[in-house]
Write an enzyme that holds these catalytic residues in place. Structure first.
Site, PDB file in Angstrom:
ATOM      1  CB  CYS A   2      -0.907   0.006   1.232  1.00  0.00           C
ATOM      2  SG  CYS A   2      -1.867  -1.504   1.443  1.00  0.00           S
ATOM      3  NE  ARG A  27       4.290   1.500  -1.645  1.00  0.00           N
ATOM      4  CZ  ARG A  27       5.450   1.038  -1.164  1.00  0.00           C
ATOM      5  NH1 ARG A  27       6.572   1.294  -1.809  1.00  0.00           N
ATOM      6  NH2 ARG A  27       5.486   0.334  -0.063  1.00  0.00           N
ATOM      7  CD1 TRP A  75      -2.990  -4.927  -4.188  1.00  0.00           C
ATOM      8  CD2 TRP A  75      -2.588  -6.114  -2.338  1.00  0.00           C
ATOM      9  NE1 TRP A  75      -2.934  -6.248  -4.549  1.00  0.00           N
ATOM     10  CE2 TRP A  75      -2.690  -7.005  -3.428  1.00  0.00           C
ATOM     11  CE3 TRP A  75      -2.343  -6.640  -1.070  1.00  0.00           C
ATOM     12  CZ2 TRP A  75      -2.552  -8.378  -3.287  1.00  0.00           C
ATOM     13  CZ3 TRP A  75      -2.212  -8.011  -0.921  1.00  0.00           C
ATOM     14  CH2 TRP A  75      -2.305  -8.859  -2.019  1.00  0.00           C
ATOM     15  CG  ASN A 101       1.722   0.940   3.686  1.00  0.00           C
ATOM     16  OD1 ASN A 101       0.537   1.192   3.500  1.00  0.00           O
ATOM     17  ND2 ASN A 101       2.697   1.586   3.068  1.00  0.00           N
ATOM     18  N   GLY A 102       1.246  -3.033   5.847  1.00  0.00           N
ATOM     19  CA  GLY A 102       1.702  -4.216   6.561  1.00  0.00           C
ATOM     20  C   GLY A 102       0.538  -5.059   7.023  1.00  0.00           C
ATOM     21  CD  GLU A 498       9.367 -11.946 -16.497  1.00  0.00           C
ATOM     22  OE1 GLU A 498       9.005 -10.754 -16.452  1.00  0.00           O
ATOM     23  OE2 GLU A 498       9.300 -12.705 -15.509  1.00  0.00           O
ATOM     24  CE  LYS A 502       6.781  -8.783 -16.859  1.00  0.00           C
ATOM     25  NZ  LYS A 502       6.694  -9.703 -15.745  1.00  0.00           N
ATOM     26  CD  GLU A 505       3.225  -9.964 -13.635  1.00  0.00           C
ATOM     27  OE1 GLU A 505       3.677  -9.842 -12.489  1.00  0.00           O
ATOM     28  OE2 GLU A 505       3.822  -9.562 -14.652  1.00  0.00           O
ATOM     29  CG  HIS A 521       7.994 -35.987 -20.430  1.00  0.00           C
ATOM     30  ND1 HIS A 521       8.220 -37.331 -20.607  1.00  0.00           N
ATOM     31  CD2 HIS A 521       9.081 -35.343 -20.943  1.00  0.00           C
ATOM     32  CE1 HIS A 521       9.396 -37.505 -21.189  1.00  0.00           C
ATOM     33  NE2 HIS A 521       9.936 -36.314 -21.393  1.00  0.00           N
ATOM     34  CE  LYS A 620       7.275  -2.236 -10.388  1.00  0.00           C
ATOM     35  NZ  LYS A 620       7.372  -3.025 -11.632  1.00  0.00           N
TER      36      LYS A 620
END
Length: 625
Positions: A2, A27, A75, A101-102, A498, A502, A505, A521, A620
């Site tokens: 946040c 954030r 968030w 935050n936390g 990666e 992307k 996300e 497999h 982020k």
């Protein structure tokens, strides 16, 4: 996870707070809010679920007047994204406002105790517990008689109330507190979630990272763990839980607010994709030494003799940084012949793997504040291992707590989906592999060859960016598909992981990355005409093997998008669509191939109407476990 902002001084607080929240929206953007101590002795509040624009619309109708205030962009961790759960939260009868935050791990038991004591809760958050605890402790402090000569002066009851509250909390916090009866003070405290104080003339600023402070101040103080800041317009006092008053460590704030502007681009992600030639140049600047055919790092804080004794390296990180670590594993094992293990930080912190005394641990992180990575780093330090960081944010927690490290110099990355930080991490790891390799068996001639290749990389990335229009056309063919497979081998396996990340996300399409040979497999059962397979297949040692894997998918009717070397007719004849990248040394392909994969994810997300820079459920900087 946040964002926090705070202001105290002669100006209207709302102006800085709102602009600061806009810069911090990457954030957290589930909800936001402000609390400002009014000149009429009231504690005013405005909160809104959704993006900052929603809050700004409310504030145009109900402007909050006052020169002391705090703000937050959220968030969600506890409770849904609603107006009620948005910060700030109030304690007691509205005499205290808190942003946080936390995560408070023992909030349930504290909440139960406070309810029994008569406190009424209006949200489902853990943060409201903090506000009520401060109010409860403050009511007890105000019943005491305080000596005017107390080191904290008339603010002593506030400081003690906050300190007593913090002592009851189990978990992490970065928090800011305002008081209805004390319009001339802010209190901030930090444990596990960053806070930085900006120093002005007759005013002070507060934020959870330095980006909101750019353009407002040039002098800053990062709070350390277990520190509390008592902030007035003219003074900053820093108090450590165990050491008492400590001298603040003032630093110069580097960077410009304009570096966060969109410029000619409509999205931060696309802007940052196009910044990669320059971010790679910055990552390499001053680090390549032709005279010695090696690399140079100024902040490792380990002598060459100590590094030669290292017999094992562990890379730890999360998400994109984990994928960069996998690239680093290939690089260092090939060039330096040192065994490397890559561990998810969230797993390493709870494992107890056997490690030799001469194991070196690298924490890889864009923000330098990732909670799991920080915890893994601390666990390695606790066990006596040397720790280094590869990080983008100067003076972040991980950068400061590691024994040494390497900065990426990639500049601010605002888009939640990391692009330029990933490629900068990869190029730093390649440079590190050169450095360690030259300490062992790598020849002078081979070192020079690697340096020449690294110097050519930014220009090659500029060439790779020329595929943008073609990528957009390919995205138009496939953006309605619900599943993608990403396949590569050796250096290009992490690139496949990666690329899939992307797409997941920012477009919300299910995508999986695999080593290409693993398809037969099991996962090959997923192949059908509606499941494109993205092959990363530049020329290299296993090209023919990957080509066989590609043919296996083609034989089963699966659409194929290939990322191949410029002019590779063999791939182009088989693939349905081919994106070309320049020819280069094989160890550079993870960087070059990531360019079209980043663009593919971007254009598909845009076509699907997704918010590219602020994808749902993501933030982020992940500062909670």
């Amino acid at each position: 996870m946040c964002g926090i902002v705070g202001y105290i001084g002669p100006s209207e607080a709302q102006n800085f707070l709102l602009e600061g929240l806009r810069r911090l929206e990457y954030r957290g953007y589930d909800s936001s809010g402000l609390a400002i101590v009014g000149r009429d002795g009231t504690l005013q509040v405005c909160k809104a679920a959704g993006r900052i624009d929603t809050l700004a619309g409310k504030l145009r109708k109900e402007h909050l007047k006052g020169s002391t205030g705090i703000g937050h962009t959220r968030w969600a961790t506890h409770g849904q994204a609603t107006d009620e759960n948005a910060h700030p939260h109030f304690g007691g009868e509205g005499e205290v406002a808190v942003v946080h935050n936390g995560v408070i791990e023992n909030y349930a038991s504290l909440r139960e105790r406070l309810i029994k004591a008569g406190y009424e809760f209006h949200s489902a958050t853990d943060t409201e517990v903090i506000a009520h605890l401060i109010a409860d402790c403050l009511s007890k402090q105000q019943a005491h008689s305080w000596d005017d000569q107390h080191p904290h002066g008339r603010f002593a009851p506030l400081v003690v109330a906050v300190e007593q509250t913090l002592a009851q909390l189990k978990g992490t916090y970065g928090l800011a507190v305002t008081f209805r009866e004390y319009p001339d003070v802010l209190i901030a405290a930090r444990l596990g979630s960053p806070l930085v104080v900006g120093i002005g003339v007759g005013e002070h600023f507060l934020a959870s990272d330095a980006s909101p402070l750019m353009g407002w101040t040039e002098k800053i103080v990062y709070l350390s763990e277990h520190q509390l800041a008592l902030i007035t317009p003219d003074h900053l006092k820093v108090i450590h839980r165990d050491k008492g008053d400590v001298q603040p460590h003032f630093q110069i704030l580097e960077g410009e607010a304009t570096s966060m502007d969109l410029g000619e681009f409509q999205h931060h992600m696309l802007k940052e994709i196009y910044e990669q030639p320059n971010s790679l140049r910055d990552a390499l600047r001053g680090r390549l030494l032709e005279d010695e055919a090696t690399a140079h790092f100024g902040g490792l804080n380990l002598t060459p003799q100590q590094l030669r004794q290292i017999d094992r390296i562990v890379f730890t990180g999360c998400g994109t940084s984990f994928h960069a670590g996998l690239v680093g594993e290939y690089l260092i094992e090939e060039f330096a012949r040192i065994p490397v293990e890559v561990e998810y930080a969230s797993e390493l912190r709870y494992r107890n793997p056997p490690m030799s005394h001469n194991t070196l641990c690298f924490a890889i992180t864009q923000s330098g504040e990732t909670a799991d990575t920080l915890a893994a780093l601390r666990e390695m330090k606790r066990k006596g291992h040397a720790t280094l960081s590869i990080c983008n944010v100067v003076d972040s927690t991980i950068a400061r707590e590691a024994d040494g490290g390497i900065y990426l110099h990639a500049g601010p990355e605002i888009g939640v989906a990391s692009t330029k930080a990933f490629t900068s991490q990869c190029v730093v790891l390649a440079t590190l592999a050169l450095y360690l390799g030259r300490m062992h068996h790598l020849s002078f001639a081979e070192g020079l060859r690697l340096i020449e290749s690294l110097r050519s990389l930014p220009d090659l990335v500029e060439e790779a960016l020329a595929c943008n229009d073609q990528v957009r056309q390919i995205a138009e063919k496939y953006y309605e598909c619900d599943n993608f497979l990403y396949l590569g081998r050796q250096y290009n396996y992490p690139t496949a992981l990666e690329g899939a990340l992307k797409l997941k996300e920012i477009s919300y399409i299910h995508a999986e990355g695999y080593p290409a040979a693993e398809m037969k497999h099991g996962p090959i059962a997923l192949v059908d005409q509606r499941t494109p397979s993205v092959f990363v297949i530049p020329r290299g040692a296993v090209f023919d093997k990957v080509m066989s894997n590609l043919e296996e998918i083609k034989a089963r009717g699966g659409p194929i998008i290939a990322v191949a070397n410029e002019g590779d007719k063999r791939v182009a004849e088989v693939a349905d669509d081919t994106l070309f990248i320049p020819k280069a040394d094989e160890f550079l392909y993870p960087i070059l191939a990531s360019i079209p994969l980043q663009l593919l994810a971007f254009h598909i997300a845009v076509l699907r109407g997704c918010d590219v820079d602020k994808p749902r459920n993501l933030a982020k900087s992940v500062t909670v476990e």
